[in-house]
Write an enzyme that holds these catalytic residues in place. Structure first.
Site, PDB file in Angstrom:
ATOM      1  N   ASP A  12       1.026  12.557  -0.044  1.00 41.24           N
ATOM      2  CA  ASP A  12       0.232  11.347  -0.239  1.00 41.24           C
ATOM      3  C   ASP A  12      -1.221  11.683  -0.606  1.00 41.24           C
ATOM      4  O   ASP A  12      -1.754  12.688  -0.139  1.00 41.24           O
ATOM      5  CB  ASP A  12       0.283  10.512   1.051  1.00 41.24           C
ATOM      6  CG  ASP A  12      -0.146   9.085   0.819  1.00 41.24           C
ATOM      7  OD1 ASP A  12      -0.280   8.669  -0.352  1.00 41.24           O
ATOM      8  OD2 ASP A  12      -0.360   8.365   1.805  1.00 41.24           O
ATOM      9  N   ASN A  60       8.393   2.365  -4.205  1.00 38.86           N
ATOM     10  CA  ASN A  60       7.404   2.654  -5.263  1.00 38.86           C
ATOM     11  C   ASN A  60       7.622   1.824  -6.540  1.00 38.86           C
ATOM     12  O   ASN A  60       6.729   1.746  -7.389  1.00 38.86           O
ATOM     13  CB  ASN A  60       7.366   4.144  -5.617  1.00 38.86           C
ATOM     14  CG  ASN A  60       6.678   5.003  -4.582  1.00 38.86           C
ATOM     15  OD1 ASN A  60       6.960   6.191  -4.435  1.00 38.86           O
ATOM     16  ND2 ASN A  60       5.748   4.416  -3.826  1.00 38.86           N
TER      17      ASN A  60
END
Ligand code: FPP
Length: 223
Positions: A12, A60
């Protein structure tokens, strides 16, 4: 000293890394893909057997179409570039997640990379793409035709059936959550969260986390 077979990473922070440099988010993903290759080589050299990397989640798809398109192109480019690294370092390539949602061309490139690396022995790099733990468990349960489903039935049907459970799970980027990643397989994983943004994650930090993991006491519910 704990044995370390399976490391999982939530990579991330690409977007924030790019923003800090006044660049588009895609610039961060490019840097993230380079880092992925660097960390993969380091993991193999450390004797780790399985390295699972969260590259694209079932959630996503909520991102802008332009970012999704970029990530799909990056994945194709990455597969071409990676084959050399994987072959040179004796690393097998596998994926978890529902790849049937990707274009035929991308699915073909993924399957070709799996096929071409299937005899490599040193380590297995597992890319989690269109992956979500809840989706994986739901797909597994739907595949089981028995009436009384056991824990073992599920384990043997998950996308990860060929790999051992996660020993160490690392998340970069400062968030302290699992975001639908390997929920079943991380039941007894040691967790490690770092504020470092993924493109800045250094080999030194990775090595330090591994050293820290080795000293942790793992009791698996015992005493
Ligand atoms: C999280 O950063 C990263 C992703 C959702 C994608 C991970 C992709 C890579 C590391 C590049 C390699 C990718 C492929 C397809 C091989 P973020 O975008 O959520 O960053 P932010 O939290 O700072 O916004």
């Amino acid at each position: 000293m704990n044995d370390l077979k399976h490391v999982a990473i939530i990579m991330d922070g690409n977007g924030r890394w790019a923003k800090k440099r006044k660049k588009p988010r895609t610039f961060g993903h490019d840097a993230g893909a380079k880092k992925l290759i660097e960390i993969t080589k380091e993991a193999a050299s450390k004797g780790i057997k399985y390295l699972t990397l969260y590259a694209f989640s079932t959630e996503n798809w909520k991102r802008d179409k332009s970012e999704i398109d970029f990530l799909m192109k990056l994945l194709s480019k990455f597969l071409k570039k990676e084959l050399k690294t994987l072959t040179k370092n004796d690393i097998q390539f596998r994926v978890i997640g529902d790849i049937s949602k990707f274009s035929d061309e991308l699915q073909k490139a993924i399957n070709t990379t799996i096929e071409k690396t299937k005899n490599n022995k040193k380590m297995t790099q597992i890319l989690a793409i269109n992956y979500g733990s809840q989706d994986e468990i739901a797909r597994a349960v739907n595949k089981i035709t028995k009436e009384k489903i056991t824990k073992e039935d599920i384990e043997l049907t998950l996308d990860t059936k060929d790999f051992c459970d996660v020993d160490l799970l690392i998340r970069t980027g400062g968030e302290m959550r699992l975001s639908n990643f390997l929920l079943w397989q991380s039941a007894y994983a040691e967790l490690f969260f770092t504020k470092t943004l993924w493109p800045d994650f250094s080999l030194k930090e990775f090595d330090d986390i591994i050293e820290n993991f080795k000293q942790r006491e793992r009791r698996y519910g015992g005493i």
